[in-house]
Design a protein around this motif. Structure first.
Motif, PDB file in Angstrom:
ATOM      1  N   THR A   1       0.810  -1.233   0.000  1.00 12.85           N
ATOM      2  CA  THR A   1       0.000   0.000   0.000  1.00 12.85           C
ATOM      3  C   THR A   1       0.844   1.284   0.000  1.00 12.85           C
ATOM      4  O   THR A   1       0.322   2.366   0.241  1.00 12.85           O
TER       5      THR A   1
ATOM      6  N   PHE B   1      -3.337  -0.930  -7.880  1.00 12.56           N
ATOM      7  CA  PHE B   1      -2.383  -1.800  -7.178  1.00 12.56           C
ATOM      8  C   PHE B   1      -2.168  -3.097  -7.947  1.00 12.56           C
ATOM      9  O   PHE B   1      -2.996  -3.495  -8.762  1.00 12.56           O
TER      10      PHE B   1
ATOM     11  N   ALA C   1      -3.172  -1.033   4.911  1.00  8.45           N
ATOM     12  CA  ALA C   1      -2.383   0.203   5.011  1.00  8.45           C
ATOM     13  C   ALA C   1      -2.069   0.535   6.469  1.00  8.45           C
ATOM     14  O   ALA C   1      -0.946   0.943   6.791  1.00  8.45           O
TER      15      ALA C   1
ATOM     16  N   GLN D   1      -8.098  -2.913   2.024  1.00  9.62           N
ATOM     17  CA  GLN D   1      -6.831  -2.234   1.714  1.00  9.62           C
ATOM     18  C   GLN D   1      -6.482  -1.227   2.818  1.00  9.62           C
ATOM     19  O   GLN D   1      -5.301  -1.026   3.128  1.00  9.62           O
TER      20      GLN D   1
ATOM     21  N   THR E   1      -6.874   4.044  -5.527  1.00 13.45           N
ATOM     22  CA  THR E   1      -5.586   3.381  -5.789  1.00 13.45           C
ATOM     23  C   THR E   1      -5.615   2.449  -6.994  1.00 13.45           C
ATOM     24  O   THR E   1      -6.645   1.878  -7.353  1.00 13.45           O
TER      25      THR E   1
ATOM     26  N   ALA F   1      -5.125   3.992  -0.026  1.00 13.53           N
ATOM     27  CA  ALA F   1      -6.077   2.876   0.060  1.00 13.53           C
ATOM     28  C   ALA F   1      -7.430   3.281  -0.507  1.00 13.53           C
ATOM     29  O   ALA F   1      -7.806   4.455  -0.476  1.00 13.53           O
TER      30      ALA F   1
ATOM     31  N   TYR G   1      -1.013  -7.173   0.048  1.00 16.51           N
ATOM     32  CA  TYR G   1      -2.439  -7.032  -0.249  1.00 16.51           C
ATOM     33  C   TYR G   1      -2.747  -7.599  -1.638  1.00 16.51           C
ATOM     34  O   TYR G   1      -2.269  -7.075  -2.639  1.00 16.51           O
TER      35      TYR G   1
END
Ligand code: FAD
Length: 390
Positions: free
Chosen positions: A263, A279, A303, A299, A277, A273, A314
């Motif tokens: 994160t 990711f 974080a 998330q 985001t 988060a 994550y």
């Protein structure tokens, strides 16, 4: 010692604050949000809250006393203007604030419609309590609503508006509603459901402009030249990540604030988060941006752990739900790139599920009024497919 600062008092910001305390963080904790409310849940906005079946107070994720007890300094109505990643300070109106660690949980905003007439009174979108508070009195007056966009929010509003007796038309630019996220079978089911309740659905229908009189919207003109009369137009064409302040601070953004599996952003002591985001998903082998409560909550928990120095990777199985009329759709996983679809049950019975498979691996399941299939799917995604009834 500077505080931990969270920008964005939404689902992810609230969860992160709560998790930081649960994990034992005892220092100062500030949550800045530019809406005029303490953190609240958005899903009921297009469902019970719009229908008038839920009060604003019940939308709150936690009562004010909870934040006080946890010593979380929630500051509604404060917009963060910029971030100085070197000095580790954020700029707000009339001053600045230092941070030891910063979490960006800025969410998304409704995608604007860039078309003639979009600024007319009576053209609305739906993202916040304030949006629904503008929408509700107009909906309560009855009349004709045209919804631009056949995604989840458009369909949920259509269901509520129709239940309240409005004349409802959905205009979808592509060939089918929910086309980006579900199979043709599921799109067909929801088309039948809405049409059975008297909602008009026009697909493959691009629009040309919005018509108005005395500054108020009166209709939607289609690419074909036909005009559909409207007292109210809801623009529901998706959302854009709130990544402007991050990008301006040279934090890497690409349709969202880019974070790694821990994160972290590419700036010291800055994490992100939730909806804002993008990711890496090892499960799906690509980077993803999700707009769901599951992701905001999970998330944010990750974080909080990472901000306190804990170890985090994550990589969730995403899940989501949507309520339309008396139907609950629950989605586990992401169905893109499937090479096979298996339907279990009969849509005519209003309870069935659709599995999306690639190379015999289960990618996703859409469960319609089948909570058990949904729960099984959340455990089965990424594994070899086995039918739910076996
Ligand atoms: P948000 O909840 O959007 O919070 C972000 C906050 O940050 C906002 O208040 C924003 O104003 C604030 N902010 C942004 N920039 C700044 C700044 N510079 N300074 C200060 N504050 C800032 N998900 C589901 O899983 N199921 C559903 O059925 C469902 N229904 C939905 C219905 C609607 C109408 C909407 C709008 C969303 C729905 N969602 C649903 C999605 C879900 O609500 C979001 O995924 C979730 O709210 C994301 O949480 P977040 O904290 O990332 O962002």
């Amino acid at each position: 010692m500077e505080p931990i600062v969270i920008v964005g008092a939404g689902q992810a910001g609230a969860q992160a604050a709560q998790s930081l305390r649960q994990l034992g963080y005892d220092g100062d904790l500030v949550v800045l949000g530019d809406e005029g409310f303490a953190p609240y849940q958005r899903p009921p906005l297009s469902k019970k809250y719009l229908a008038g079946d839920m009060s604003a107070e019940h939308l709150l994720l936690r009562p004010p006393a909870f934040w006080e007890k946890e010593r979380v300094d929630i500051r509604p109505g404060v917009h963060v203007q910029s971030i100085d990643v070197v000095a580790k300070r954020i700029q707000i109106a009339g001053g600045s604030l230092g941070y030891a660690k910063l979490l960006l949980a800025t969410g998304t905003r409704a995608r604007p419609l860039h078309i003639e007439g979009a600024a007319l009174v009576g053209v609305l979108s739906l993202r916040t309590i304030a949006d629904v508070d503008r929408l509700r009195p107009v909906v309560a007056r009855g009349g004709r609503i045209v919804i631009i966009g056949g995604g989840y929010i458009g369909l949920e509003v259509a269901a509520v508006a129709r239940s309240l007796g409005l004349d409802v038309t959905i205009l979808e630019a592509t060939a089918r509603i929910l086309g980006r996220v579900v199979s043709p079978e599921v799109s067909a089911f929801f088309t039948d459901l809405h049409q059975g309740h008297g909602v008009r659905i026009r697909t493959a229908t691009p629009i040309a402009r919005l018509e108005g009189r005395d500054g108020h919207v009166t209709g939607v003109t289609l690419g074909s030249g036909e005009t559909i009369p409207a007292d109210l137009v809801l623009v529901a064409i998706g959302a854009l990540p709130n990544d402007t302040i991050a990008a301006a601070a040279s934090i890497h953004c690409q349709d969202g604030i880019v974070v790694d599996a821990t994160t972290r952003c590419n700036a010291p002591d800055i994490f992100a988060a939730g909806d804002c985001t993008r990711f890496p998903s090892a499960l799906y082998g690509r980077s993803i941006r999700l707009e769901s409560v599951q992701n905001a909550v999970d998330q944010a928990k990750a974080a909080a752990t990472a901000m306190l120095g804990g170890s985090v990777q994550y990589d969730p199985v995403p899940w989501f739900w949507s309520d339309q009329f008396d139907i609950k759709l629950q989605i586990a996983g992401l169905s893109q790139d499937h090479d096979r679809v298996i339907v279990d049950g009969n849509p005519a019975d209003r309870t069935f599920s659709v599995a999306y498979i690639r190379n015999d691996t289960l990618l996703a399941v859409d469960a319609i009024n089948r909570p058990r299939d949904h729960m099984l799917a959340r455990r089965g995604v990424g594994k070899p497919y086995t039918p739910p009834s076996s």
